[in-house]
Each structure stands twice: as C-alpha cells, then as structure tokens.
Design an enzyme around this catalytic site. Structure first.
Site, PDB file in Angstrom:
ATOM      1  N   GLU A 109     -10.260  -8.447   0.225  1.00  0.00           N
ATOM      2  CA  GLU A 109      -9.414  -9.127  -0.773  1.00  0.00           C
ATOM      3  C   GLU A 109      -8.206  -9.801  -0.123  1.00  0.00           C
ATOM      4  OE1 GLU A 109      -9.173  -5.923  -0.146  1.00  0.00           O
ATOM      5  OE2 GLU A 109      -7.018  -5.758   0.108  1.00  0.00           O
ATOM      6  N   ASP A 110      -7.689  -9.183   0.949  1.00  0.00           N
ATOM      7  CA  ASP A 110      -6.541  -9.778   1.641  1.00  0.00           C
ATOM      8  C   ASP A 110      -6.972 -10.988   2.464  1.00  0.00           C
ATOM      9  OD1 ASP A 110      -7.973  -7.891   3.110  1.00  0.00           O
ATOM     10  OD2 ASP A 110      -6.351  -7.603   4.538  1.00  0.00           O
ATOM     11  N   ASP A 129       0.417   4.101   1.301  1.00  0.00           N
ATOM     12  CA  ASP A 129       0.392   4.948   2.505  1.00  0.00           C
ATOM     13  C   ASP A 129       1.158   4.325   3.675  1.00  0.00           C
ATOM     14  OD1 ASP A 129      -1.335   2.877   2.955  1.00  0.00           O
ATOM     15  OD2 ASP A 129      -3.080   4.110   3.411  1.00  0.00           O
ATOM     16  N   TRP A 140     -13.423  -1.235  -0.908  1.00  0.00           N
ATOM     17  CA  TRP A 140     -12.477  -1.527   0.178  1.00  0.00           C
ATOM     18  C   TRP A 140     -12.811  -2.826   0.925  1.00  0.00           C
ATOM     19  CZ3 TRP A 140     -12.634  -2.422   5.395  1.00  0.00           C
ATOM     20  CH2 TRP A 140     -11.398  -2.349   6.081  1.00  0.00           C
ATOM     21  N   ARG A 150     -10.839   7.348   4.590  1.00  0.00           N
ATOM     22  CA  ARG A 150     -11.111   5.914   4.435  1.00  0.00           C
ATOM     23  C   ARG A 150     -11.891   5.664   3.140  1.00  0.00           C
ATOM     24  NH1 ARG A 150     -11.854   1.541   8.865  1.00  0.00           N
ATOM     25  NH2 ARG A 150     -12.764  -0.055   7.568  1.00  0.00           N
ATOM     26  N   HIS A 179      -5.108   9.541   5.530  1.00  0.00           N
ATOM     27  CA  HIS A 179      -5.963   9.547   4.329  1.00  0.00           C
ATOM     28  C   HIS A 179      -7.409   9.305   4.731  1.00  0.00           C
ATOM     29  CE1 HIS A 179      -5.070   5.266   4.975  1.00  0.00           C
ATOM     30  NE2 HIS A 179      -6.265   5.055   4.484  1.00  0.00           N
ATOM     31  N   ASP A 228       0.851  -1.185   0.000  1.00  0.00           N
ATOM     32  CA  ASP A 228       0.000   0.000   0.000  1.00  0.00           C
ATOM     33  C   ASP A 228       0.886   1.235   0.000  1.00  0.00           C
ATOM     34  OD1 ASP A 228      -2.179  -1.610   0.009  1.00  0.00           O
ATOM     35  OD2 ASP A 228      -2.895  -1.093   2.020  1.00  0.00           O
ATOM     36  N   MET A 271       1.698   4.989   8.978  1.00  0.00           N
ATOM     37  CA  MET A 271       0.621   5.111   7.977  1.00  0.00           C
ATOM     38  C   MET A 271       0.359   6.582   7.711  1.00  0.00           C
ATOM     39  SD  MET A 271      -3.271   3.642   8.027  1.00  0.00           S
ATOM     40  CE  MET A 271      -3.046   1.986   7.436  1.00  0.00           C
TER      41      MET A 271
HETATM   42  C1  BGN Z   1     -10.430  -5.982   7.735  1.00  0.00           C
HETATM   43  C2  BGN Z   1     -10.678  -6.108   6.268  1.00  0.00           C
HETATM   44  C3  BGN Z   1      -9.340  -6.228   5.573  1.00  0.00           C
HETATM   45  C4  BGN Z   1      -8.429  -5.075   5.946  1.00  0.00           C
HETATM   46  C5  BGN Z   1      -8.331  -4.958   7.433  1.00  0.00           C
HETATM   47  C6  BGN Z   1      -7.523  -3.735   7.822  1.00  0.00           C
HETATM   48  C7  BGN Z   1     -12.802  -7.208   5.741  1.00  0.00           C
HETATM   49  C8  BGN Z   1     -13.520  -8.514   5.379  1.00  0.00           C
HETATM   50  C9  BGN Z   1     -14.047  -9.209   6.554  1.00  0.00           C
HETATM   51  C10 BGN Z   1     -14.615 -10.574   6.197  1.00  0.00           C
HETATM   52  N1  BGN Z   1     -11.494  -7.280   5.997  1.00  0.00           N
HETATM   53  O1  BGN Z   1     -11.662  -5.855   8.401  1.00  0.00           O
HETATM   54  O2  BGN Z   1      -9.548  -6.273   4.187  1.00  0.00           O
HETATM   55  O3  BGN Z   1      -7.160  -5.256   5.401  1.00  0.00           O
HETATM   56  O4  BGN Z   1      -9.623  -4.866   8.012  1.00  0.00           O
HETATM   57  O5  BGN Z   1      -7.475  -3.621   9.157  1.00  0.00           O
HETATM   58  O6  BGN Z   1     -13.432  -6.166   5.759  1.00  0.00           O
END
Ligand code: BGN
Length: 329
Positions: free
Chosen positions: A242-243, A179, A239, A274, A272, A177, A269
């Site tokens: 995906e991770d 940031d 947002w 959200r 920025h 990322d 960080m």
């Molecule tokens: C989580 C997000 C992540 C993000 C982190 C950052 C979701 C999906 C939940 C099933 N995941 O809540 O994508 O990297 O926060 O803290 O929203």
C-alpha cells in the site's frame, strides 16, 4: 487677574469648576485603568496601550527551545492510568496545544491499529512528550477495523484523514505505525513542501533505508497533497504494497519524497510477529496504475461503529462492506 476672576458671574465660575472636576475624574479613571492593566497578566499594559488588549498568543519560535535531540525510548508498559497521569496537560481525545505560544503546525497523527494494546501504550507514553517538546498543535487518532475484516492499513489511514479533518483544521497528517518510536526530537512532525518519509533509519533494519522509494512506517503529507493524490488505495487487505502504491501516486502527480537524514529520522521498532502478506499486492499495484490510481478517498465507503475520546487519543472503529480479493470474502 485674580480680581478679574472674582468679578466673573457665578454661573461661569461654577462651569469652570465642573470642567476641572470632570478633567480630574477622567485623569483618575485613566490612571486606574492603566494600573489595572499593568497588573493584569493576560493583557500587560504596554501591549494594551500600543496594540489594544489582545489575548492572542505569540507565534511559537521556528525551533522549539524544548528540543533535546536524541531520546532514550521508554519501553516499559505502564498501566493506562499511569500514562494518563503523566499527561495532565492533554485535552480529551489526545489533543494538545502549546500553552504559551501559537503552534506553527496543526498535525493529526493517524495510527492504524489492530489488537496491539502493549504497543499502543508504549507508543503513547513516548510520543506525547516528544510532540509536546516540538510545540505542535496536535491530535492522535487510533483507527481500528472490525475484527472479522482482514487488516487494511491504507484504508484506515484514509479513514483517519477524513475523520480527523472533521474535528479540527489539521494541515498536516502523519501516518504512523504503532510499533515505531522516534529516537530524536529534531525529527519534526510537520509537513514540508513535498511528502516526507520519516522512518528513514530503523534499528531492526540496521538504521538503513531498505530501498529509496519506500514510503511506509511513518510518513507525512499535507491535506492538499492527500487530496491531490486521492489518498491511499482501499483495496490492499493484508500486509505490504500500500505504501508503494502511495509512492506511485506521489510520483504520478509530480511530487517527490523528502527525507531527513538518518541520524535524525531514527526509530526503534517494537518486537512483533510479522503480519500475513497480501499475495495479490503485486497485481494490485499494476491494476492501480492502469486505472490512474482512481481508487482512494473518492471511492472510500465505511461506517463508524465506535468512537471514544480518551485522554490519550481518539479511538475510532470502523467497518466496511466491500472486501475485494481476499479468500473467503
Ligand atoms: C516492502 C513492502 C512495503 C513495506 C516494506 C517494508 C511490498 C510490495 C512490493 C511490490 N512492499 O517489500 O509495503 O513497507 O517492504 O520494508 O511488499
């Protein structure tokens, strides 16, 4: 004895003379070559004598001698020209190789991007000196998506992986990322045996890991690991999630997440707003599971609509046709 030589026929004496002359000449030439090699910086004569002349650099040490540990993040926002002037040693496209040794790691940094010029400047101004101190062979790829399409971090990471692989034999990919700025250069940007989550301790999160399976922010995977898990999903517009889907893929393929400790894997960080959350992210994660995570590198379709090799980075802009699950598309 002398008398005996005197009595030899003339042809024989002149033959010996020629032989001595050739020997002398060979001796002089050898000496000249040795002295020449001695003063040749690229091929010092000792290595020339024993190993043959080679311009191959020695492998960089396991631990770079240039590391300093904790670093103060520079948050000023210089002009592009100023940042470029700070890094005359970069090759176009944000490419670097250590000048005096062969890097142990070939690393592509993939930075998904949308309209964050200030962050990009701060990021590049800090990250280049950080990576150079780690003696890496690296390149920075900033991947942007056509504005009319909702942001999709994971898709851009997939694009960056494929595009970087076309230009150099990168073994390691750090998905980064824009940031997040690392605060300690012992946090090596390389790929260990298991995928590595790198942004363990972020100042905004009180330097604490929010949950143990998190894989967002900054993470590193080898080329093989990316191919094994079929990369990131392509359907996560907006947002979040995906991770977490990448974490599920890693687990599904019997890989595990590795991490440095929080005193090393520290990040600042940048402030920025959200981004808009993707309300469908929970359903998407469930459906990806049902489909064995089949959406990814193998199903990715995109068009490159811009590519610029700047001094500090390679900029790639893409467009996609398939936008699923986003209102208005
Ligand atoms: C989580 C997000 C992540 C993000 C982190 C950052 C979701 C999906 C939940 C099933 N995941 O809540 O994508 O990297 O926060 O803290 O929203």
């Amino acid at each position: 004895m002398l008398g005996a030589v005197d009595t030899l026929p003339r042809a024989v004496t002149s033959c010996r003379c020629r032989y001595l002359f050739v020997c002398l000449l060979a001796f002089v030439v050898t000496q000249l070559l040795i002295f020449g090699a001695m003063f040749n910086r690229k091929c010092p004569y000792v290595s020339w004598l024993w190993r043959g002349c080679s311009t191959k650099k020695p492998l960089c040490p396991l631990i770079s001698p240039h590391l300093v540990g904790g670093v103060e993040v520079e948050t000023s926002v210089p002009a592009w020209q100023t940042i470029e002037d700070n890094y005359p040693m970069l090759q176009n496209g944000g490419r670097y190789q250590p000048p005096d040794c062969e890097a142990r790691h070939r690393v592509a940094l993939i930075v998904p991007f949308r309209d964050r010029d200030i962050h990009l400047k701060i990021f590049l101004n800090n990250i280049h000196s950080f990576l150079m101190r780690q003696q890496l062979d690296y390149g920075i790829f900033v991947i942007d998506l056509e504005e009319s399409i909702p942001f999709n971090r994971a898709l851009l990471l997939n694009v960056g992986f494929l595009e970087a692989s076309k230009v150099h034999d990168y073994q390691c990919f750090v998905f980064h990322d824009v940031d997040l700025i690392p605060e300690n250069d012992h946090n090596t940007y390389s790929c260990p045996e298991q995928p590595r989550h790198m942004s363990v301790a972020i100042d905004k999160m009180n330097y604490r890991l929010p949950y143990t399976t998190i894989f967002g922010g900054v993470s590193a995977m080898t080329k093989e690991q990316m191919l094994t898990v079929n990369g990131y999903p392509n359907k996560f517009f907006g947002w979040g999630g995906e991770d977490d889907e990448m974490y599920n893929r890693i687990k599904y393929h019997n890989l595990t997440i590795s991490r440095y400790t929080g005193d090393v894997a520290r990040y600042k960080m940048l402030a920025h707003r959200r981004n808009q959350e993707n309300p469908r992210r929970f359903d998407l994660i469930k459906s990806e599971k049902r489909q064995n995570h089949s959406d990814g590198l193998s199903s990715l379709e995109y068009r490159v609509i811009g590519r610029v090799q700047r001094r500090l980075f390679t900029y790639i802009r893409v467009s996609v046709d398939q936008i699923t699950g986003v209102p208005g598309h």
